[in-house]
Design a protein around this motif. Structure first.
Motif, PDB file in Angstrom:
ATOM      1  N   MET A   1     -10.520  12.421  -7.243  1.00 58.65           N
ATOM      2  CA  MET A   1     -10.602  11.229  -7.586  1.00 58.65           C
ATOM      3  C   MET A   1      -9.352  10.426  -6.695  1.00 58.65           C
ATOM      4  O   MET A   1      -9.447   9.174  -6.291  1.00 58.65           O
ATOM      5  N   LEU A   2      -8.293  10.657  -7.240  1.00 60.06           N
ATOM      6  CA  LEU A   2      -7.069  10.183  -6.657  1.00 60.06           C
ATOM      7  C   LEU A   2      -6.912  10.283  -5.057  1.00 60.06           C
ATOM      8  O   LEU A   2      -6.490   9.266  -4.541  1.00 60.06           O
ATOM      9  N   THR A   3      -7.538  11.186  -4.662  1.00 56.58           N
ATOM     10  CA  THR A   3      -7.385  11.640  -3.415  1.00 56.58           C
ATOM     11  C   THR A   3      -8.284  10.673  -2.501  1.00 56.58           C
ATOM     12  O   THR A   3      -7.951  10.003  -1.595  1.00 56.58           O
ATOM     13  N   ALA A   4      -9.507  10.391  -3.160  1.00 57.53           N
ATOM     14  CA  ALA A   4     -10.377   9.347  -2.712  1.00 57.53           C
ATOM     15  C   ALA A   4      -9.946   7.951  -2.768  1.00 57.53           C
ATOM     16  O   ALA A   4     -10.209   7.193  -1.622  1.00 57.53           O
ATOM     17  N   LEU A   5      -9.357   7.649  -3.986  1.00 58.63           N
ATOM     18  CA  LEU A   5      -8.705   6.259  -3.845  1.00 58.63           C
ATOM     19  C   LEU A   5      -7.537   6.061  -2.918  1.00 58.63           C
ATOM     20  O   LEU A   5      -7.462   5.083  -2.226  1.00 58.63           O
ATOM     21  N   LYS A   6      -6.813   7.086  -2.771  1.00 57.72           N
ATOM     22  CA  LYS A   6      -5.588   7.106  -1.543  1.00 57.72           C
ATOM     23  C   LYS A   6      -6.439   6.882  -0.461  1.00 57.72           C
ATOM     24  O   LYS A   6      -6.010   6.057   0.544  1.00 57.72           O
ATOM     25  N   ALA A   7      -7.490   7.538   0.045  1.00 57.75           N
ATOM     26  CA  ALA A   7      -8.106   7.398   1.318  1.00 57.75           C
ATOM     27  C   ALA A   7      -8.809   5.697   1.306  1.00 57.75           C
ATOM     28  O   ALA A   7      -8.769   5.386   2.612  1.00 57.75           O
ATOM     29  N   LYS A   8      -9.309   5.618   0.407  1.00 58.92           N
ATOM     30  CA  LYS A   8      -9.735   4.101   0.200  1.00 58.92           C
ATOM     31  C   LYS A   8      -8.535   3.208   0.579  1.00 58.92           C
ATOM     32  O   LYS A   8      -8.919   1.952   1.517  1.00 58.92           O
ATOM     33  N   ILE A   9      -7.469   2.994   0.075  1.00 56.56           N
ATOM     34  CA  ILE A   9      -6.457   2.283   0.161  1.00 56.56           C
ATOM     35  C   ILE A   9      -6.017   2.281   1.689  1.00 56.56           C
ATOM     36  O   ILE A   9      -5.660   1.406   2.199  1.00 56.56           O
ATOM     37  N   LYS A  10      -5.929   3.627   2.176  1.00 52.75           N
ATOM     38  CA  LYS A  10      -5.660   3.771   3.635  1.00 52.75           C
ATOM     39  C   LYS A  10      -6.677   3.106   4.362  1.00 52.75           C
ATOM     40  O   LYS A  10      -6.339   2.305   5.650  1.00 52.75           O
ATOM     41  N   ALA A  11      -7.925   3.115   4.187  1.00 55.56           N
ATOM     42  CA  ALA A  11      -8.798   2.676   4.862  1.00 55.56           C
ATOM     43  C   ALA A  11      -8.977   1.128   4.847  1.00 55.56           C
ATOM     44  O   ALA A  11      -9.188   0.393   5.995  1.00 55.56           O
TER      45      ALA A  11
ATOM     46  N   ASP B   1       0.998  -1.265  -0.058  1.00 55.12           N
ATOM     47  CA  ASP B   1       0.100   0.027  -0.028  1.00 55.12           C
ATOM     48  C   ASP B   1       0.922   1.107   0.168  1.00 55.12           C
ATOM     49  O   ASP B   1       0.602   2.245  -0.507  1.00 55.12           O
ATOM     50  N   LYS B   2       1.977   1.172   0.805  1.00 58.16           N
ATOM     51  CA  LYS B   2       2.944   2.455   0.726  1.00 58.16           C
ATOM     52  C   LYS B   2       3.300   2.777  -0.599  1.00 58.16           C
ATOM     53  O   LYS B   2       3.259   3.869  -0.939  1.00 58.16           O
ATOM     54  N   GLU B   3       3.658   1.608  -1.558  1.00 55.17           N
ATOM     55  CA  GLU B   3       4.180   1.933  -3.028  1.00 55.17           C
ATOM     56  C   GLU B   3       2.950   2.430  -3.763  1.00 55.17           C
ATOM     57  O   GLU B   3       3.123   3.395  -4.409  1.00 55.17           O
ATOM     58  N   ARG B   4       1.823   1.886  -3.555  1.00 53.13           N
ATOM     59  CA  ARG B   4       0.656   2.373  -4.384  1.00 53.13           C
ATOM     60  C   ARG B   4       0.476   3.670  -3.929  1.00 53.13           C
ATOM     61  O   ARG B   4      -0.013   4.594  -4.889  1.00 53.13           O
ATOM     62  N   LEU B   5       0.383   4.250  -2.634  1.00 54.65           N
ATOM     63  CA  LEU B   5       0.037   5.456  -2.230  1.00 54.65           C
ATOM     64  C   LEU B   5       1.227   6.482  -2.740  1.00 54.65           C
ATOM     65  O   LEU B   5       0.982   7.805  -3.172  1.00 54.65           O
ATOM     66  N   ARG B   6       2.491   5.979  -3.015  1.00 53.79           N
ATOM     67  CA  ARG B   6       3.553   6.944  -3.583  1.00 53.79           C
ATOM     68  C   ARG B   6       3.257   7.171  -4.894  1.00 53.79           C
ATOM     69  O   ARG B   6       3.311   8.485  -5.290  1.00 53.79           O
TER      70      ARG B   6
END
Length: 123
Positions: A111-121, A63-68
């Motif tokens: 949309m990217l911000t929302a996707l990042k939030a989903k991955i973190k959640a 997830d860390k790499e995905r978020l980066r």
């Protein structure tokens, strides 16, 4: 875990990837005759970076790499938006088309911000 894998690995199903790829293609198509190669190259490269980094990030293991990579995509959107503003100002880009592209970059960033939030959640 399988659901998470399917969501993230199949980046082609992500609306943010589809729309950013379409924007990138539109930028290529509508600037094809632009004689300022440096400007066109920078604009198309930053636009192409968005869906490319989404795809690369979503296929990463952590997830860390995905978020980066999503952060890189969002930064590329800001770069693209800046170049569009300049392109409009110097009459390289039609104002109406440019404003549509600017609006799309804003929506894609959300949309990217929302996707990042989903991955973190989901972590």
């Amino acid at each position: 875990m399988l659901v998470k894998w399917l969501i993230y690995r199949n980046f082609e199903n992500l609306e943010v990837w589809k729309r950013s790829a379409r924007l990138s293609a539109d930028i290529y198509k509508l600037t094809i005759d632009l004689n300022d190669f440096g400007f066109r190259n920078q604009l198309t490269r930053s636009g192409l970076s968005v869906p490319s980094n989404i795809a690369e990030g979503m296929t990463r293991e952590s997830d860390k790499e995905r978020l980066r990579f999503l952060d890189i995509s969002r930064s590329s959107l800001a770069e693209t938006r800046t170049q569009i503003y300049i392109g409009i100002d110097i009459n390289y880009i039609n104002k109406d088309i440019g404003l549509q592209w600017i609006n799309e970059t804003v929506e894609l960033s959300k949309m990217l911000t929302a996707l990042k939030a989903k991955i973190k959640a989901d972590s």
